[in-house]
Design a protein around this motif. Structure first.
Motif, PDB file in Angstrom:
ATOM      1  N   ILE A  31       0.787  -1.064  -0.060  1.00 54.51           N
ATOM      2  CA  ILE A  31      -0.334  -0.105  -0.016  1.00 54.51           C
ATOM      3  C   ILE A  31       0.947   1.255  -0.085  1.00 54.51           C
ATOM      4  O   ILE A  31       1.853   1.336   0.799  1.00 54.51           O
ATOM      5  CB  ILE A  31      -0.829  -0.052   1.274  1.00 54.51           C
ATOM      6  CG1 ILE A  31      -1.685  -1.472   1.022  1.00 54.51           C
ATOM      7  CG2 ILE A  31      -1.505   1.245   1.229  1.00 54.51           C
ATOM      8  CD1 ILE A  31      -2.407  -1.500   2.693  1.00 54.51           C
ATOM      9  N   PHE A  33       1.968   4.793   1.054  1.00 53.44           N
ATOM     10  CA  PHE A  33       1.675   5.610   2.151  1.00 53.44           C
ATOM     11  C   PHE A  33       2.567   6.849   2.041  1.00 53.44           C
ATOM     12  O   PHE A  33       3.957   6.843   1.456  1.00 53.44           O
ATOM     13  CB  PHE A  33       2.462   5.071   3.276  1.00 53.44           C
ATOM     14  CG  PHE A  33       1.662   3.838   3.910  1.00 53.44           C
ATOM     15  CD1 PHE A  33       0.487   4.000   4.902  1.00 53.44           C
ATOM     16  CD2 PHE A  33       1.688   2.692   3.578  1.00 53.44           C
ATOM     17  CE1 PHE A  33      -0.091   2.815   5.361  1.00 53.44           C
ATOM     18  CE2 PHE A  33       1.039   1.451   3.955  1.00 53.44           C
ATOM     19  CZ  PHE A  33       0.083   1.738   4.658  1.00 53.44           C
ATOM     20  N   GLU A  77      -1.679   8.903   9.126  1.00 60.09           N
ATOM     21  CA  GLU A  77      -1.580   8.424   7.869  1.00 60.09           C
ATOM     22  C   GLU A  77      -1.792   7.018   7.457  1.00 60.09           C
ATOM     23  O   GLU A  77      -2.612   6.367   6.939  1.00 60.09           O
ATOM     24  CB  GLU A  77      -0.220   8.647   7.339  1.00 60.09           C
ATOM     25  CG  GLU A  77       0.274   8.235   5.994  1.00 60.09           C
ATOM     26  CD  GLU A  77      -0.679   8.696   4.724  1.00 60.09           C
ATOM     27  OE1 GLU A  77      -0.374   8.188   3.746  1.00 60.09           O
ATOM     28  OE2 GLU A  77      -1.469   9.606   4.904  1.00 60.09           O
ATOM     29  N   THR A  80      -5.533   5.706   8.004  1.00 58.78           N
ATOM     30  CA  THR A  80      -6.241   6.294   6.952  1.00 58.78           C
ATOM     31  C   THR A  80      -5.999   5.184   5.875  1.00 58.78           C
ATOM     32  O   THR A  80      -7.057   4.675   5.189  1.00 58.78           O
ATOM     33  CB  THR A  80      -5.852   7.685   6.653  1.00 58.78           C
ATOM     34  OG1 THR A  80      -6.482   8.645   7.459  1.00 58.78           O
ATOM     35  CG2 THR A  80      -6.743   8.020   5.106  1.00 58.78           C
ATOM     36  N   ARG A  81      -4.812   5.055   5.460  1.00 56.27           N
ATOM     37  CA  ARG A  81      -4.313   4.236   4.398  1.00 56.27           C
ATOM     38  C   ARG A  81      -4.920   2.709   4.487  1.00 56.27           C
ATOM     39  O   ARG A  81      -5.340   2.057   3.820  1.00 56.27           O
ATOM     40  CB  ARG A  81      -2.952   4.150   3.973  1.00 56.27           C
ATOM     41  CG  ARG A  81      -2.509   5.739   3.628  1.00 56.27           C
ATOM     42  CD  ARG A  81      -2.922   5.808   2.267  1.00 56.27           C
ATOM     43  NE  ARG A  81      -2.282   7.167   1.748  1.00 56.27           N
ATOM     44  CZ  ARG A  81      -3.122   8.262   1.418  1.00 56.27           C
ATOM     45  NH1 ARG A  81      -4.338   8.044   1.404  1.00 56.27           N
ATOM     46  NH2 ARG A  81      -2.497   9.268   1.253  1.00 56.27           N
TER      47      ARG A  81
END
Length: 118
Positions: A31, A33, A77, A80-81
């Motif tokens: 993912i 970031f 962060e 959220t991610r």
């Protein structure tokens, strides 16, 4: 002053919710970031056993706090991610010091203490 209800579960970010065994390029499980300070992009992998534990704690009515030594903005962060905003009550900087009259063995069960860094 913020009052957090009990019981309380606290999760670290780095190498707890996300793995820093990353590459500079996106992989199938990674993912993207963005470091809130430098705007640098990292491709990290979710540590699903811990994110599931976080969700399970929330579903049992626990207050959830996510912290990071890299700061509250990085914790936010990560939350959220990973799509955890509906589960997390607060993001904060990891404390530099903690003071208590009792050793951790008095208030953290052995089954949990084994996961703490010594």
């Amino acid at each position: 002053m913020i009052i957090l209800k009990e019981p309380l579960a606290i999760f670290d970010c780095d190498d707890t919710l996300v793995s820093w065994h990353y590459s500079e390029h996106k992989t199938q499980n990674s993912i993207a970031f963005t470091d809130p300070t430098t705007q640098e992009i990292f491709f990290l992998e979710e540590i699903k056993v811990h994110t599931q534990a976080l969700k399970n704690h929330k579903l049992r009515g626990h207050t959830i706090v996510v912290w990071s030594a890299s700061g509250a903005a990085w914790a936010e962060e990560v939350v959220t991610r990973l799509g955890l905003t509906g589960y997390v009550d607060a993001c904060m900087t990891k404390p530099n010091w903690a003071y208590d009259d009792l050793p951790a063995s008095e208030f953290i069960p052995e089954s949990i203490r084994k996961y703490l860094v010594k």
